[in-house]
Scaffold this motif. Structure first.
Motif, short mmCIF file in Angstrom:
data_model
loop_
_atom_site.label_atom_id
_atom_site.label_comp_id
_atom_site.label_asym_id
_atom_site.label_seq_id
_atom_site.Cartn_x
_atom_site.Cartn_y
_atom_site.Cartn_z
N ARG A 25 -5.62 -36.73 4.03
CA ARG A 25 -4.30 -37.34 4.25
C ARG A 25 -3.98 -37.39 5.74
O ARG A 25 -4.45 -36.55 6.51
CB ARG A 25 -3.21 -36.55 3.53
N ARG A 26 -3.13 -38.35 6.14
CA ARG A 26 -2.75 -38.46 7.54
C ARG A 26 -1.50 -37.67 7.86
O ARG A 26 -1.26 -37.33 9.01
CB ARG A 26 -2.50 -39.92 7.89
N SER A 27 -0.65 -37.44 6.86
CA SER A 27 0.61 -36.75 7.13
C SER A 27 0.37 -35.25 7.23
O SER A 27 -0.26 -34.65 6.35
CB SER A 27 1.58 -37.06 6.01
N ALA A 28 0.88 -34.64 8.30
CA ALA A 28 0.65 -33.21 8.50
C ALA A 28 1.30 -32.39 7.39
O ALA A 28 0.77 -31.34 7.01
CB ALA A 28 1.20 -32.79 9.85
N GLY A 79 4.01 -22.84 9.02
CA GLY A 79 3.37 -24.14 9.17
C GLY A 79 4.37 -25.26 9.32
O GLY A 79 4.23 -26.13 10.19
N LEU A 80 5.43 -25.25 8.49
CA LEU A 80 6.41 -26.32 8.60
C LEU A 80 7.20 -26.19 9.90
O LEU A 80 7.56 -27.21 10.51
CB LEU A 80 7.34 -26.31 7.39
N GLY A 81 7.41 -24.96 10.38
CA GLY A 81 8.04 -24.79 11.69
C GLY A 81 7.19 -25.40 12.79
O GLY A 81 7.71 -26.08 13.70
N ILE A 82 5.86 -25.19 12.72
CA ILE A 82 4.97 -25.76 13.73
C ILE A 82 5.00 -27.29 13.65
O ILE A 82 5.01 -27.98 14.68
CB ILE A 82 3.55 -25.22 13.54
N ILE A 83 5.05 -27.83 12.42
CA ILE A 83 5.10 -29.29 12.28
C ILE A 83 6.37 -29.84 12.92
O ILE A 83 6.34 -30.86 13.62
CB ILE A 83 5.01 -29.69 10.79
N LEU A 84 7.51 -29.14 12.72
CA LEU A 84 8.76 -29.59 13.34
C LEU A 84 8.65 -29.55 14.85
O LEU A 84 9.08 -30.48 15.55
CB LEU A 84 9.92 -28.71 12.88
N ALA A 85 8.05 -28.48 15.40
CA ALA A 85 7.93 -28.38 16.86
C ALA A 85 7.03 -29.48 17.40
O ALA A 85 7.33 -30.10 18.44
CB ALA A 85 7.37 -27.00 17.23
N VAL A 86 5.93 -29.76 16.70
CA VAL A 86 5.02 -30.82 17.17
C VAL A 86 5.71 -32.17 17.07
O VAL A 86 5.57 -33.02 17.96
CB VAL A 86 3.72 -30.79 16.33
N TYR A 87 6.50 -32.36 16.00
CA TYR A 87 7.20 -33.64 15.86
C TYR A 87 8.19 -33.84 17.00
O TYR A 87 8.34 -34.93 17.53
CB TYR A 87 7.92 -33.69 14.52
N ARG A 88 8.87 -32.76 17.37
CA ARG A 88 9.84 -32.89 18.45
C ARG A 88 9.13 -33.24 19.76
O ARG A 88 9.67 -33.95 20.60
CB ARG A 88 10.60 -31.58 18.60
N SER A 90 5.89 -34.80 20.06
CA SER A 90 5.12 -36.04 20.12
C SER A 90 5.68 -37.13 19.22
O SER A 90 5.08 -38.20 19.13
CB SER A 90 3.67 -35.77 19.73
N LYS A 91 6.81 -36.89 18.53
CA LYS A 91 7.50 -37.89 17.72
C LYS A 91 6.64 -38.49 16.62
O LYS A 91 6.79 -39.65 16.27
CB LYS A 91 8.04 -39.03 18.60
N THR A 92 5.70 -37.76 16.10
CA THR A 92 4.93 -38.27 14.98
C THR A 92 4.42 -37.09 14.15
O THR A 92 4.28 -35.98 14.65
CB THR A 92 3.74 -39.12 15.45
N THR A 93 4.20 -37.35 12.85
CA THR A 93 3.49 -36.36 12.04
C THR A 93 2.15 -36.92 11.59
O THR A 93 1.54 -36.39 10.67
CB THR A 93 4.30 -35.97 10.80
N ASP A 94 1.72 -38.01 12.22
CA ASP A 94 0.45 -38.64 11.84
C ASP A 94 -0.69 -37.91 12.55
O ASP A 94 -0.74 -37.88 13.78
CB ASP A 94 0.50 -40.11 12.25
N LEU A 95 -1.59 -37.35 11.79
CA LEU A 95 -2.63 -36.52 12.41
C LEU A 95 -3.63 -37.36 13.19
O LEU A 95 -4.26 -36.85 14.10
CB LEU A 95 -3.36 -35.72 11.33
N LEU B 156 11.94 -19.28 15.50
CA LEU B 156 11.76 -19.40 16.95
C LEU B 156 10.95 -20.63 17.31
O LEU B 156 11.26 -21.33 18.28
CB LEU B 156 11.04 -18.15 17.48
N ILE B 157 9.91 -20.93 16.50
CA ILE B 157 9.07 -22.09 16.80
C ILE B 157 9.86 -23.38 16.62
O ILE B 157 9.80 -24.29 17.43
CB ILE B 157 7.82 -22.09 15.91
#
Lengths: 103, 166
Positions: A25-28, A79-88, A90-95, B156-157
Motif C-alpha cells: 500500500r502507498r498510504s502510511a 506509529g500514528l504520532g510519527i505519521i502525523l509528525a511526518v505529515y506536518r 512533508s504534507k503527504t502520507t504517500d510513501l 511529544l512527537i
C-alpha cells in the motif's frame, strides 16, 4: 485436518494479508495497520496453542496474548504520532513520495 | 473444523482483505473493524473470553478510532486519484505469497500430535487477575511503564512545534 491446523492456517493467511498490505500500500496509515494485522495473527497463534496445549489451566498463553495486545497498542499510538509528525513536515502520507531523509 | 469456525474465519478474512484492498481509507477502517470483531469472536470460540473482550476494547475501540483520527488529521479521506498500491507492489505481493506458501507447507507437514481438544479449562476473570497480581506482576508493571512512556512519547512527537523564541 485437525482444528489446530485450521487455526494455524487461518493465522498464517492473516499474517500474509497483513504483510502484503504493509509491503504494497502507498498510504502510511494502512502500512501501520498491516503491521497491526501481523501482530494479531501472532495473537491468534498464542490463543490457539494455549487452548490445544497440554495445560490450558496454566494461563500462560492468555497472559502472553494480553501483553502482546498492550505492546501492539503502544506501537499503534507511537506509529500514528510519527505519521502525523511526518505529515506536518512533508504534507503527504504517500510513501512513494517520502523518498528523502532530510528534506 | 466446525461450521461456526468456518463462518468466523470467512468473515475475518473478508474484512481484513477488504481493509487492505479498498481505495477509500475510511472504508478500509470500517472493513478492518469487521475483521477485528471476527478475530474477537474466534477468541471467544477458543474459550479465551478475557482476551476476546480485550480485543474488542483495544482494537475495535481504541486502535480503529486512533486510525480514523490519523486519517482525519492528515486529510487523506476520500478516494485517491493516484493508484493505491505502491510502485513495487509486484515484489511485495510475491514476498507475501511466498511467506504464506512456506508457512502453509510447514503447518501441513507438522502439528499432528496436538489433534485432541483438551477439556474446556475453567478460566474465570478472577484467576486471570490473580495470575496478573502474583506470577506476572513484574511484566504487568513493566507494561504499565511501557504504555506510559509510549503515550507520552506519542504526544511529544505529534505535538505542534512552536516557533523558537529568538
Amino acid at each position: 485436518m485437525s482444528s489446530l491446523t485450521s487455526y494455524l492456517l487461518l493465522s498464517s493467511l492473516l499474517f500474509s494479508i497483513g504483510l502484503a498490505g504493509a509491503l504494497t500500500r502507498r498510504s502510511a496509515i494502512l502500512v501501520l495497520i498491516g503491521i497491526e494485522l501481523m501482530l494479531n495473527a501472532a495473537n491468534l497463534n498464542f490463543i490457539a496453542f494455549w487452548r490445544y496445549g497440554p495445560d490450558p489451566a496454566a494461563l500462560t498463553g492468555t497472559m502472553f496474548a494480553i501483553f502482546s495486545i498492550s505492546v501492539a497498542a503502544a506501537e499503534a499510538a507511537v506509529g500514528l504520532g510519527i505519521i502525523l509528525a511526518v505529515y506536518r513536515h512533508s504534507k503527504t502520507t504517500d510513501l512513494d513520495q517520502m523518498n528523502s531523509m532530510k528534506g | 473444523m466446525t461450521i461456526p469456525f468456518l463462518i468466523l474465519a470467512a468473515l475475518t478474512i473478508a474484512g481484513i482483505a477488504a481493509a487492505m484492498y479498498l481505495r477509500n481509507l475510511v472504508h478500509c477502517i470500517l472493513a478492518l473493524t469487521l475483521g477485528f470483531a471476527g478475530l474477537a469472536a474466534l477468541y471467544l470460540q477458543l474459550d479465551a473470553q478475557f482476551v476476546g473482550f480485550t480485543q474488542i476494547l483495544v482494537y475495535v475501540g481504541a486502535v480503529a478510532i486512533l486510525a480514523v483520527f490519523a486519517i482525519m488529521m492528515t486529510r487523506s479521506a476520500g478516494p485517491m486519484a493516484q493508484p493505491v498500491f505502491s510502485s513495487s507492489w509486484i515484489k511485495g505481493g510475491c514476498v507475501a505469497g511466498a511467506v504464506f506458501a512456506v508457512l502453509a507447507w510447514a503447518i501441513d507437514r507438522s502439528a499432528t500430535s496436538l489433534e485432541m481438544l483438551p477439556p474446556q479449562p475453567e478460566v474465570a476473570v478472577r484467576q486471570i487477575g490473580d495470575a496478573l497480581m502474583r506470577r506476572f506482576v513484574l511484566p504487568l508493571e513493566i507494561m504499565g511503564l511501557l504504555l506510559t512512556a509510549a503515550l507520552i512519547g506519542a504526544v511529544l512527537i505529534a505535538m505542534q512545534e512552536k516557533p523558537e523564541m529568538q
